[in-house]
Design a protein around this motif. Structure first.
Motif, PDB file in Angstrom:
ATOM      1  N   LEU A 130       0.803  -1.278  -0.081  1.00 48.20           N
ATOM      2  CA  LEU A 130       0.080   0.001   0.027  1.00 48.20           C
ATOM      3  C   LEU A 130       0.775   1.301   0.065  1.00 48.20           C
ATOM      4  CD1 LEU A 130       0.053   1.178   3.074  1.00 48.20           C
ATOM      5  CD2 LEU A 130      -1.279  -0.743   3.454  1.00 48.20           C
ATOM      6  N   GLY A 131       0.330   2.464  -0.316  1.00 48.59           N
ATOM      7  CA  GLY A 131       0.921   3.648  -0.431  1.00 48.59           C
ATOM      8  C   GLY A 131       1.148   4.039   1.021  1.00 48.59           C
ATOM      9  N   THR A 138       5.569  -4.061   7.904  1.00 47.24           N
ATOM     10  CA  THR A 138       6.725  -4.741   8.052  1.00 47.24           C
ATOM     11  C   THR A 138       7.904  -4.193   7.454  1.00 47.24           C
ATOM     12  OG1 THR A 138       6.144  -6.231   6.511  1.00 47.24           O
ATOM     13  CG2 THR A 138       5.431  -6.747   8.896  1.00 47.24           C
ATOM     14  N   ASP A 139       7.796  -3.688   6.386  1.00 46.69           N
ATOM     15  CA  ASP A 139       8.726  -3.181   5.295  1.00 46.69           C
ATOM     16  C   ASP A 139       8.323  -1.964   4.708  1.00 46.69           C
ATOM     17  OD1 ASP A 139       8.343  -6.334   4.927  1.00 46.69           O
ATOM     18  OD2 ASP A 139      10.371  -6.119   4.602  1.00 46.69           O
ATOM     19  N   ILE A 153      -2.959 -12.186   7.282  1.00 42.71           N
ATOM     20  CA  ILE A 153      -1.787 -11.133   6.548  1.00 42.71           C
ATOM     21  C   ILE A 153      -0.508 -11.495   7.147  1.00 42.71           C
ATOM     22  CG2 ILE A 153      -1.309  -8.896   6.058  1.00 42.71           C
ATOM     23  CD1 ILE A 153      -4.089  -9.578   4.783  1.00 42.71           C
ATOM     24  N   SER A 154       0.542 -11.900   6.430  1.00 40.19           N
ATOM     25  CA  SER A 154       1.953 -12.011   6.882  1.00 40.19           C
ATOM     26  C   SER A 154       2.684 -10.996   6.605  1.00 40.19           C
ATOM     27  CB  SER A 154       2.532 -13.231   6.187  1.00 40.19           C
ATOM     28  OG  SER A 154       1.994 -13.189   4.885  1.00 40.19           O
ATOM     29  N   ARG A 155       2.456 -10.092   5.817  1.00 39.92           N
ATOM     30  CA  ARG A 155       3.382  -8.798   5.703  1.00 39.92           C
ATOM     31  C   ARG A 155       2.797  -7.549   5.087  1.00 39.92           C
ATOM     32  NH1 ARG A 155       9.273 -10.799   3.870  1.00 39.92           N
ATOM     33  NH2 ARG A 155      10.341  -9.244   4.564  1.00 39.92           N
ATOM     34  N   VAL A 156       3.130  -6.529   5.575  1.00 38.26           N
ATOM     35  CA  VAL A 156       2.447  -5.467   5.074  1.00 38.26           C
ATOM     36  C   VAL A 156       3.466  -4.396   4.631  1.00 38.26           C
ATOM     37  CG1 VAL A 156       0.940  -3.404   5.620  1.00 38.26           C
ATOM     38  CG2 VAL A 156       0.905  -5.717   6.887  1.00 38.26           C
ATOM     39  N   ILE A 157       3.725  -4.087   3.297  1.00 36.72           N
ATOM     40  CA  ILE A 157       4.725  -3.276   2.567  1.00 36.72           C
ATOM     41  C   ILE A 157       4.254  -1.951   2.186  1.00 36.72           C
ATOM     42  CG2 ILE A 157       6.420  -3.319   0.787  1.00 36.72           C
ATOM     43  CD1 ILE A 157       5.754  -6.341   0.825  1.00 36.72           C
ATOM     44  N   GLY A 158       4.872  -0.997   2.758  1.00 38.57           N
ATOM     45  CA  GLY A 158       4.470   0.311   2.714  1.00 38.57           C
ATOM     46  C   GLY A 158       5.360   1.089   1.537  1.00 38.57           C
ATOM     47  N   ILE A 159       4.749   1.451   0.497  1.00 34.63           N
ATOM     48  CA  ILE A 159       5.764   2.055  -0.580  1.00 34.63           C
ATOM     49  C   ILE A 159       5.465   3.753  -0.443  1.00 34.63           C
ATOM     50  CG2 ILE A 159       5.803   2.409  -3.189  1.00 34.63           C
ATOM     51  CD1 ILE A 159       5.403  -0.392  -2.157  1.00 34.63           C
ATOM     52  N   PRO A 214      12.190  -1.602   8.422  1.00 31.69           N
ATOM     53  CA  PRO A 214      13.404  -1.642   7.333  1.00 31.69           C
ATOM     54  C   PRO A 214      12.801  -1.197   6.091  1.00 31.69           C
ATOM     55  CG  PRO A 214      12.510  -3.755   8.040  1.00 31.69           C
ATOM     56  CD  PRO A 214      11.729  -2.836   8.964  1.00 31.69           C
ATOM     57  N   ILE A 215      13.804  -0.692   5.176  1.00 33.90           N
ATOM     58  CA  ILE A 215      13.616  -0.490   3.941  1.00 33.90           C
ATOM     59  C   ILE A 215      14.239  -1.642   3.056  1.00 33.90           C
ATOM     60  CG2 ILE A 215      14.485   0.949   1.796  1.00 33.90           C
ATOM     61  CD1 ILE A 215      14.273   3.545   3.565  1.00 33.90           C
TER      62      ILE A 215
END
Ligand code: IMP
Length: 427
Positions: free
Chosen positions: A7-8, A324-325, A258-264, A407-408
Motif C-alpha cells: 500500500l501507499g 513490516t517493510d 496477513i503475513s507482511r505489510v509493505i508500505g511504498i 526496514p527499507i
C-alpha cells in the motif's frame, strides 16, 4: 499462507505499480481491495509503458490471477476499455476475476461527483471526478448497485429506481440539472452484463482457498495512507480504506491471514487535489522534483504538488498499517541536490511535535522542521545492490529508515522493471 499487503505510505502515487510488478513473477494472485479508477499505476515492462487505473497490476504477469475484490468500485465502461486496450497490445486478460459483490460506478454517480465539486467551489475536495465518493456513499446508504445485480433485471430496475429517487430531486431542485431516466441507466448497465459475465466470481472463496493451498496472494491498495477515509487528512481524502485493514474487509480475508505489510514510500512527497501538505514546495526545487520525477497524475493528468520527504508521515504510516517493510521509490530523482532537506518533526504554534497531530486544525498549522542531509551527484540508476550506491545516498536511505520505523527492503533507482535494488526478500 503468504499474504502480503502492498500500500501507499503517503498520499498515493508512490510507485506501487513497480513494486507489484517486481513481485509479480512469484505471486499467484494480485487482489485490489478498495478504490476504483481514481487510481493510476504506471508499469514499465521492457520498452512498453502501461497505465492501469482499475485493473490490478498483476494483470501484466503471466501466471498471476488478477482479482478485483468486493471493496472496489467498478466503472464497467472503464474496465472493459482497459481490458480491450491490453488485449490489443497482446496481453492475455482472461484470468481476471471480478467480485459479484463489488459496487458499480453508475453514470449518475459520476454526474453527482462532478456537480457536487462544482457546487462546493473553493471548498472542493479536488476529486478525480470518477464517481468514487458518490458510489461509496450509495453503498453505505444501502442504495448501491452491485455487479451481481446486472444478472437480475427486475431487481436492477428496482434498485436504480431507489437510487435515483432522491438524487433526481437533488439534481433538478438544487443543482438545476436534468433528471436522469431510470430506463436509460438500466439499459446501459444491462449492456455490460454479458461482457462482464466471464469474469464474475465469488472472489472471497477463491482467495481464501488459494491461501489454504499456500498460494502467494498480494493485496494491492490504491491511493495511500493519508487519503484513507478514517486515517487520512479528512475531509481531503478518498472514500475508502487504503490502509492495511481495508485489505481484510475489501477482499474478505481475516487479519490473522496477513503475513507482511509493505508500505511504498517515495524518497520525497507528492499529493494531488486539495488539503494540507506541510512539506509542500512552491519554489524551483518543487518545480524540479515535478519535472525530474514526472509528477503528473496517470489518471487525471493534473500536476502533482511536490515537497521534501516527511518522516512524521512515514512513522504514522508504519503505525496505522503495522508496516513490516518499506519499498523506497524514486531515489534517483533526488540525484544532483547538494543538500536534501528531510522533515523530522513539525512546529505547531511554537511547539515541536514529533507525531502526526490527530487534530485537523493543528495539522493545517504544522510547519516542517528540517534536517539537512548531504546529497550526491553520481548516476545511481545502474546500481544493483545497496553497496553500489554512493555513500551519501546510502546514508540518506539509512536516515529515512531510522526515522520511519520499518526496514527499507527495496529501493527504486529508475522507472524500469530492473532498476530496483532488493535488500530483503518480501516472501
Ligand atoms: P476521489 O478518490 O476521486 O474521491 O478523490 C479524493 C482525493 O483523493 C482527491 O484529492 C484526489 O486527488 C485523491 N486521489 C484519488 N485517487 C488518487 C490516487 O490514485 N493517487 C493520488 N491521489 C488520489
Amino acid at each position: 499462507m503468504p499474504a502480503l499487503v502492498l500500500l501507499g505510505a503517503q498520499w498515493g502515487d508512490e510507485g506501487k505499480g513497480k513494486a507489484t510488478d517486481l513481485l509479480g513473477g512469484s505471486v499467484d494472485y494480485v487482489v485490489r481491495y478498495q478504490g476504483g479508477n481514481n487510481a493510476g499505476h504506471t508499469v514499465v515492462v521492457g520498452d512498453q509503458k502501461y497505465a492501469l487505473h482499475l485493473l490490478p497490476s498483476g494483470i501484466l504477469s503471466p501466471g498471476c490471477t488478477p482479482v478485483i475484490g468486493n471493496g472496489v468500485v467498478v466503472d464497467p465502461s472503464v474496465l472493459l476499455s482497459e481490458l480491450s486496450g491490453l488485449n490489443e497490445r497482446g496481453v492475455d486478460t482472461s484470468k481476471l476475476l471480478l467480485s459479484g459483490n463489488a459496487h458499480i460506478i453508475t453514470p449518475y454517480n459520476v454526474t453527482v461527483d462532478k456537480v457536487t465539486e462544482r457546487f462546493l467551489g473553493k471548498r472542493k475536495i479536488g476529486t478525480t471526478g470518477r464517481g468514487i465518493g458518490p458510489t461509496y456513499a450509495d453503498k453505505i446508504n444501502r442504495v448501491g448497485i452491485r455487479v451481481q445485480d446486472l444478472y437480475d433485471e427486475s431487481i436492477l430496475m428496482q434498485k436504480v429506481e431507489a437510487a435515483l429517487d432522491v438524487k433526481n430531486q437533488i439534481l433538478t431542485k438544487l443543482y438545476n440539472r436534468r433528471a436522469i431516466a431510470v430506463d436509460q441507466v438500466v439499459e446501459e448497465l444491462l449492456d455490460y452484463a454479458d461482457k462482464l459475465a466471464p469474469y464474475v466470481a465469488d472472489t472471497v472463496l477463491v482467495i481464501n482457498e488459494a491461501l489454504e493451498e499456500d498460494k502467494v496472494v498480494l493485496f494491492e491498495g490504491g491511493q495511500g495512507t493519508l487519503l484513507d477515509i478514517d486515517h487520512g487528512t479528512y475531509p481531503f481524502v478518498t472514500s475508502s480504506n487504503p490502509t492495511a485493514g481495508g485489505a481484510c474487509t475489501g477482499a474478505g480475508v481475516g487479519p490473522t491471514k496477513i503475513s507482511r505489510v509493505i508500505g511504498i514510500l517515495k524518497a520525497y512527497t507528492t499529493r494531488v487535489g486539495a488539503g494540507p501538505f506541510p512539506t509542500e514546495l512552491f519554489d524551483e526545487d518543487g518545480e524540479a522534483l515535478r519535472r525530474i520525477g514526472g509528477e503528473r497524475g496517470v489518471t487525471t493528468g493534473r500536476d502533482r504538488r511536490c515537497g521534501w520527504f516527511d518522516a512524521v508521515i512515514a512513522r504514522y504510516a508504519t503505525r496505522v498499517n503495522g508496516l513490516t517493510d518499506f519499498f523506497l521509490t524514486k531515489l534517483d530523482v533526488l540525484t544532483g541536490w547538494e543538500q536534501i532537506p528531510v522533515c523530522v518533526a513539525y512546529e505547531i504554534d511554537g511547539k515541536r511535535v514529533e507525531e502526526l497531530p490527530y487534530s485537523q486544525t493543528d495539522f493545517h498549522h504544522a510547519k516542517p522542521v528540517y534536517e539537512m542531509l548531504p546529497g550526491w551527484s553520481e548516476d545511481i540508476s545502474k546500481a544493483k545492490s545497496f553497496s553500489d550506491l554512493p555513500k551519501n545516498a546510502q546514508d540518506y536511505v539509512k536516515a529515512l529508515e531510522e526515522m520511519s520505523g520499518a526496514p527499507i527492503s527495496a529501493i527504486g533507482v529508475g522507472p524500469g522493471r530492473d532498476e530496483t535494488i532488493q535488500i530483503n526478500s518480501f516472501l
